[in-house]
Design an enzyme around this catalytic site. Structure first.
Site, short mmCIF file in Angstrom:
data_model
loop_
_atom_site.label_atom_id
_atom_site.label_comp_id
_atom_site.label_asym_id
_atom_site.label_seq_id
_atom_site.Cartn_x
_atom_site.Cartn_y
_atom_site.Cartn_z
N LEU A 1 -22.43 -7.38 38.93
CA LEU A 1 -22.75 -8.20 40.10
C LEU A 1 -23.47 -9.48 39.69
O LEU A 1 -24.11 -9.55 38.64
CB LEU A 1 -23.58 -7.41 41.10
CG LEU A 1 -24.98 -6.89 40.71
CD1 LEU A 1 -26.03 -7.98 40.68
CD2 LEU A 1 -25.39 -5.80 41.67
N ARG A 2 -23.29 -10.50 40.53
CA ARG A 2 -24.01 -11.77 40.34
C ARG A 2 -25.11 -11.87 41.38
O ARG A 2 -24.92 -11.44 42.52
CB ARG A 2 -23.06 -12.96 40.55
CG ARG A 2 -21.98 -13.09 39.52
CD ARG A 2 -20.86 -13.97 40.04
NE ARG A 2 -20.28 -13.40 41.26
CZ ARG A 2 -19.47 -14.05 42.10
NH1 ARG A 2 -19.16 -15.30 41.86
NH2 ARG A 2 -18.98 -13.46 43.17
N GLY B 1 -28.60 -20.32 33.31
CA GLY B 1 -29.91 -19.69 33.23
C GLY B 1 -29.79 -18.29 33.78
O GLY B 1 -28.71 -17.71 33.78
N CYS C 1 -29.56 -12.90 32.87
CA CYS C 1 -28.50 -12.22 32.12
C CYS C 1 -27.88 -13.04 30.99
O CYS C 1 -27.96 -12.63 29.84
CB CYS C 1 -27.42 -11.76 33.09
SG CYS C 1 -28.03 -10.48 34.19
N1 LIG Z 1 -30.13 -9.12 37.63
C1 LIG Z 1 -28.82 -9.03 37.55
O1 LIG Z 1 -28.08 -9.78 38.19
C2 LIG Z 1 -28.17 -8.01 36.65
C3 LIG Z 1 -26.79 -7.77 36.75
C4 LIG Z 1 -26.21 -6.82 35.93
C5 LIG Z 1 -26.98 -6.10 35.03
N2 LIG Z 1 -28.32 -6.35 34.96
C6 LIG Z 1 -29.12 -5.53 34.05
O2 LIG Z 1 -29.73 -4.51 34.85
C7 LIG Z 1 -31.05 -4.20 34.34
C8 LIG Z 1 -32.08 -4.39 35.43
O3 LIG Z 1 -32.13 -5.75 35.77
P1 LIG Z 1 -32.94 -6.27 37.04
O4 LIG Z 1 -32.69 -7.74 37.12
O5 LIG Z 1 -32.64 -5.42 38.22
O6 LIG Z 1 -34.45 -5.97 36.57
P2 LIG Z 1 -35.79 -6.05 37.44
O7 LIG Z 1 -36.87 -6.43 36.52
O8 LIG Z 1 -35.53 -6.88 38.67
O9 LIG Z 1 -36.02 -4.55 37.95
C9 LIG Z 1 -36.45 -3.49 37.15
C10 LIG Z 1 -37.28 -2.54 38.01
O10 LIG Z 1 -37.58 -1.36 37.24
C11 LIG Z 1 -38.90 -0.94 37.58
N3 LIG Z 1 -39.41 -0.03 36.54
C12 LIG Z 1 -39.86 -0.34 35.29
N4 LIG Z 1 -40.19 0.79 34.63
C13 LIG Z 1 -39.95 1.84 35.46
C14 LIG Z 1 -40.06 3.24 35.35
N5 LIG Z 1 -40.51 3.84 34.24
N6 LIG Z 1 -39.72 4.00 36.40
C15 LIG Z 1 -39.26 3.45 37.56
N7 LIG Z 1 -39.12 2.12 37.72
C16 LIG Z 1 -39.46 1.32 36.69
C17 LIG Z 1 -39.67 -2.23 37.71
O11 LIG Z 1 -40.86 -2.04 38.45
C18 LIG Z 1 -38.64 -3.13 38.43
O12 LIG Z 1 -38.78 -3.04 39.84
C19 LIG Z 1 -31.24 -5.10 33.11
O13 LIG Z 1 -30.84 -4.40 31.97
C20 LIG Z 1 -30.27 -6.24 33.37
O14 LIG Z 1 -29.84 -6.85 32.17
C21 LIG Z 1 -28.93 -7.27 35.74
O1 LIG Z 2 -19.21 -22.75 36.49
C1 LIG Z 2 -20.37 -22.34 36.35
C2 LIG Z 2 -20.79 -21.04 36.68
C3 LIG Z 2 -22.10 -20.67 36.46
N1 LIG Z 2 -22.99 -21.56 35.94
C4 LIG Z 2 -24.40 -21.15 35.72
O2 LIG Z 2 -24.40 -19.91 35.04
C5 LIG Z 2 -25.54 -19.14 35.40
C6 LIG Z 2 -25.11 -17.73 35.80
O3 LIG Z 2 -24.39 -17.76 37.00
P1 LIG Z 2 -23.65 -16.49 37.61
O4 LIG Z 2 -22.83 -15.86 36.58
O5 LIG Z 2 -22.99 -16.90 38.85
O6 LIG Z 2 -24.89 -15.57 38.02
P2 LIG Z 2 -25.59 -14.26 37.39
O7 LIG Z 2 -26.25 -13.57 38.51
O8 LIG Z 2 -26.39 -14.64 36.20
O9 LIG Z 2 -24.35 -13.32 36.94
C7 LIG Z 2 -23.96 -13.16 35.57
O10 LIG Z 2 -24.79 -12.22 34.91
C8 LIG Z 2 -24.84 -10.92 35.56
C9 LIG Z 2 -25.85 -10.08 34.81
O11 LIG Z 2 -25.35 -9.56 33.63
C10 LIG Z 2 -23.44 -10.32 35.53
O12 LIG Z 2 -23.49 -9.04 36.15
C11 LIG Z 2 -22.47 -11.25 36.25
O13 LIG Z 2 -21.14 -10.73 36.16
C12 LIG Z 2 -22.53 -12.62 35.58
O14 LIG Z 2 -21.68 -13.55 36.28
C13 LIG Z 2 -26.23 -19.92 36.53
O15 LIG Z 2 -27.34 -20.62 35.99
C14 LIG Z 2 -25.18 -20.89 37.01
O16 LIG Z 2 -25.73 -22.08 37.51
C15 LIG Z 2 -22.59 -22.85 35.61
O17 LIG Z 2 -23.39 -23.65 35.13
N2 LIG Z 2 -21.29 -23.21 35.82
#
Ligand SMILES: NC(=O)c1ccc[n+]([C@@H]2O[C@H](COP(=O)([O-])OP(=O)(O)OC[C@H]3O[C@@H](n4cnc5c(N)ncnc54)[C@H](O)[C@@H]3O)[C@@H](O)[C@H]2O)c1
Ligand SMILES: O=c1ccn([C@@H]2O[C@H](COP(=O)(O)OP(=O)(O)O[C@H]3O[C@H](CO)[C@@H](O)[C@H](O)[C@H]3O)[C@@H](O)[C@H]2O)c(=O)[nH]1
Length: 433
Positions: A160-161, A268, A271
């Protein structure tokens, strides 16, 4: 089904609320009491479109939050959605995730039914055994090494994004199931069955390490795609050519595709920077230097300084008041982790500018990075009296700005995201156009 989601951040909250919406009974576990209280009050702890409504609808009913692991064995599946931040050297820190895996294991040692523990967090394949070992440690001698007969381990990376997390979860391009245990794969089928009934998506069935490599390769490919259009965009700028016109044309080639070709300030977020660095570091630990990934990072690191150079060409930055429009790493989120706003603000300050910053939702989070910065309550307030402006995030509301530029002391705008319309009386520069 009964499902636990451990970690209620950006991924965990989206997952927990969406699974409840699919009809599952979900327990969200987080160590942060404020997050747990917010969820039980029916509020999402983060800003994410649609998420507040989902949490409000299911809290107190199919969605329950707690700080306790006691009821973990009551469920069939536990997802671990814990942060995996970068260490100084770029590798990921699995400490918090391993602690959660161990606590999950300890709780499961008390149960008697089969249970699947799934890593949702992003973990480099070489680090995945650390998480499995932590789970085994928690399970203790009775269950450790039982070969997944009662407690199985798997990976189900998330794609997810932020900003579109709820709809991305509901309509994924693919699902990746990383487990070699047959009954565990069947449990994952059951978890996602209601989603697949509404939205058909291919399921990739593989082992946990390959599942995680798919996640890293996915992000690395997209990050490199943006860096490639930015590299080409910098060349276009030197040639006086509009990169967006070029991108639109090359995007018509199916082999290239139109998405992720928006050039400008680069990527930025929590991820792309973390995951590309983790992949590079893990690869280099094996002795292989991934040249294209390193170049993708290098190009990305250059863009903020290039934006500030363009501004400097029009405004003497020493002593100037500069409006920074946008602090979130992308629109639709309050997340400022690795936002391009951070290096832009640092570069402006280094050159002696006084920065006034505005974002519709991310100001409070940015205060943690820059507590002494001046924050405006609106784009209009930020622009009023400013000697120049830098556009960092492509929020829709910035596209609507028009006469607000008349209130600037000197109407100079450098646009890092191609959101501002050129207009008369405005000195306008695009980063790659
Ligand atoms: N943010 C994204 O868009 C995204 C998308 C795909 C994958 N990921 C991956 O998913 C993972 C989580 O990312 P996030 O952005 O949700 O992180 P986050 O920091 O927003 O959330 C992590 C949560 O875990 C909790 N936590 C920490 N230790 C704990 C424990 N022992 N027991 C219960 N809760 C605990 C924290 O309090 C926090 O609320 C990362 O590995 C990230 O790379 C993130
Ligand atoms: O054409 C583009 C597309 C994106 N961005 C930049 O790239 C970054 C990431 O954007 P986006 O991928 O839309 O958001 P994220 O939530 O970081 O999602 C990425 O990172 C997540 C965490 O791993 C993955 O789950 C998603 O599939 C992956 O798209 C942002 O700073 C955007 O501004 C650009 O500069 N140009």
């Amino acid at each position: 089904m009964r499902i636990n989601v451990v970690g209620s951040g950006y991924v965990g909250t989206t997952l927990a609320a969406s699974l409840a919406d699919l009809g599952h009974e979900v327990t969200a576990i987080d160590i942060d009491e404020e997050i747990v209280a917010a969820l039980n009050d029916g509020r999402a702890p983060i800003h994410e479109p649609e998420l507040d409504d989902l949490v409000a609808e299911h809290a107190g009913d199919r969605l329950r939050a707690t700080t306790s692991y006691d009821d973990v064995p009551e469920a069939d599946v536990t997802f671990l959605a814990i942060q995996t931040p970068s260490r100084e050297d770029g590798s990921i820190d699995t400490g918090a995730l391993c602690a959660a895996a161990e606590m999950t294991g300890e709780a499961l040692a008390e149960g008697s039914d089969r249970h699947l523990v799934v890593v949702k967090s992003t973990v480099a394949p070489p680090s995945l055994p650390e998480v499995a070992d932590a789970l085994e440690k928690g399970l203790g001698e009775a269950l450790a090494g039982d070969g997944g007969n009662r407690v199985a381990f798997g990976a189900n990376p998330e794609f997810l994004r932020e900003g579109t997390a709820v709809s991305d979860f509901r309509e994924p391009d693919k699902l990746v199931f990383g487990t070699t245990v047959e009954w565990a794969a069947e449990l994952l089928d059951d978890v996602y069955a209601p989603l697949l009934a509404e939205h058909d998506a291919p399921i990739v069935r593989t082992d946990p390490a390959t599942a995680m490599m798919i996640k890293y390769a996915n992000n690395a490919f997209l990050a490199a795609k943006v860096s490639l259009i930015n590299d080409l965009g910098n060349v276009c700028k030197e040639f006086g050519v509009d990169t967006y016109e070029v991108a639109e044309a090359i995007g018509l080639d199916d082999r290239i595709g139109e998405r992720f070709l928006r050039s400008g300030l680069g990527w930025g977020g929590s991820c792309f920077p973390k995951d590309t660095n983790a992949l590079i570091t893990a690869a280099e630990a094996t002795g292989y230097v991934p040249a294209i990934l390193n170049a993708a990072v290098e190009v990305n690191d250059r863009q903020p300084e290039r934006l500030v150079d363009l501004l400097q060409d029009e405004v003497d930055l020493a002593g100037a008041r500069i409006a920074v429009l946008g602090l979130a790493f992308k629109p639709g989120t309050d997340d400022v982790r690795n936002s391009r706003a951070i290096p832009v603000i640092e570069a402006l300050q280094k050159r002696g500018a006084a920065v006034v910053a505005y974002d519709p939702v991310a100001t409070e989070n940015m205060r943690e990075h820059f507590p002494d910065l001046e924050y405006a309550d609106s784009a209009t307030d930020a622009l009023t009296g400013a000697d120049g402006a830098a556009v960092v995030t492509d929020w829709d509301e910035f596209a609507a700005l028009d006469s607000e530029f008349d209130a600037m002391a000197d109407p100079v705008v450098v646009d890092g995201r191609r959101v501002i319309e050129r207009r008369e009386g405005l000195t306008y520069e695009g980063l790659t156009w």
